[in-house]
Design an enzyme around this catalytic site. Structure first.
Site, PDB file in Angstrom:
ATOM      1  N   TYR A 162       1.004  -1.312   0.172  1.00 44.21           N
ATOM      2  CA  TYR A 162       0.036   0.074  -0.026  1.00 44.21           C
ATOM      3  C   TYR A 162       0.900   1.195   0.157  1.00 44.21           C
ATOM      4  CZ  TYR A 162       0.903  -0.110   5.163  1.00 44.21           C
ATOM      5  OH  TYR A 162       1.519  -0.028   6.395  1.00 44.21           O
ATOM      6  N   ARG A 183       4.671   0.554   0.712  1.00 46.19           N
ATOM      7  CA  ARG A 183       5.345  -0.363   1.797  1.00 46.19           C
ATOM      8  C   ARG A 183       5.023  -1.741   1.300  1.00 46.19           C
ATOM      9  NH1 ARG A 183       5.543  -0.774   7.140  1.00 46.19           N
ATOM     10  NH2 ARG A 183       7.638  -1.587   6.402  1.00 46.19           N
ATOM     11  N   HIS A 186       1.989  -6.849  10.932  1.00 45.51           N
ATOM     12  CA  HIS A 186       2.043  -6.541  12.351  1.00 45.51           C
ATOM     13  C   HIS A 186       2.096  -7.588  13.417  1.00 45.51           C
ATOM     14  CE1 HIS A 186       2.536  -2.298  10.908  1.00 45.51           C
ATOM     15  NE2 HIS A 186       1.591  -2.518   9.934  1.00 45.51           N
TER      16      HIS A 186
END
Length: 255
Positions: free
Chosen positions: A163, A173, A178
């Site tokens: 994105y 990115r 995460h």
């Protein structure tokens, strides 16, 4: 004038060259990047500039306002991000599995592991994400699980898409997930990111490149594991998390 990718590449290259020269000259390996890594523009604005505030008295008073996590809080379906809605989410289904280990390779059991990620189009289910990519009504992008006695964890999810972000012109990115890990208390929290092998965006991402030590950077990239793949269901990726020691996984400090 807006920063271009070439500007960021130049800064990244200069900092990498400086680190490599220092390492060759006998300097210790830097497993964590500086908090004010200039190519990652927002880190220079938000990194702590004052010393940490000491907690006086009983340290456990810090935790009184924090949530408490227990085995009953995590259900058997919390680690399957593809079954949290009535329909199937769009995208490539994947299985992500690994172990949480200490610096001596011993398993860390009962560790709460949480993940959050973008959907297959590279968009988060978050009101602040205004990326003009479609939301998936069947994918929220969050999950959690407790590690087993052998330190293992497993998630079933969708491979996230790349994105754009506004660090500089044409900034993108790489696909990533995460990870958040909790210890025995809410104050013992570590946050990091897992990447996918052979992503062409690796050289252009100042967040990943802020980890200037090559072995440390490689530890953030999962390994495709065909034995972990499930026939006609999902592709498998293995990623171990080491909490401390010389082989520790990079942690986002200050989070």
């Amino acid at each position: 004038m807006a920063l271009t990718q070439a500007d960021i590449d130049r800064e990244v290259s200069e900092l990498q060259d400086a680190y490599d020269k220092a390492l060759a000259g006998g300097a210790p390996a830097a497993h964590h990047p500086p908090r004010d890594y200039a190519p990652y523009r927002s880190s220079t604005l938000r990194h702590p500039k004052q010393p940490l505030v000491a907690v006086h008295g009983d340290p456990e008073t810090v935790e009184l306002s924090g949530p408490a996590f227990g085995h009953t809080d995590v259900t058997a379906l919390d680690n399957d991000l593809t079954k949290q809605h009535h329909g199937e989410p769009l995208g490539e289904r994947i299985t992500v599995s690994g172990r949480v280990l200490d610096g001596r390779g011993r398993p860390v059991r009962g560790q709460l592991v949480e993940i959050w990620q973008a959907n297959a189009s590279g968009r988060y289910a978050h009101q602040r994400d205004d990326h003009p990519a479609p939301l998936d009504p069947n994918f929220t992008g969050v999950g959690r699980v407790l590690t087993g006695d052998d330190g293992s964890y497993t998630f079933t999810t969708i491979k996230p898409g790349a994105y754009p972000w506004r660090n500089h012109t044409n900034a993108w990115r790489p696909a990533h997930i995460h990870f958040s890990l909790f210890g025995d208390a809410f104050t013992q929290r570590l946050v990091t990111q897992m990447y996918f092998p052979n992503d062409p965006l690796f050289p252009y991402d100042p967040i990943l490149r802020s980890v200037t030590d090559e072995p440390a950077r490689q530890r953030l990239i999962a390994t495709y594991d065909h034995d972990l793949s499930q026939p006609e269901f999902s592709l498998g990726y293995r990623w171990d998390i080491v909490l401390d020691g010389p082989s520790a996984t990079w942690i986002e400090e200050g989070r």
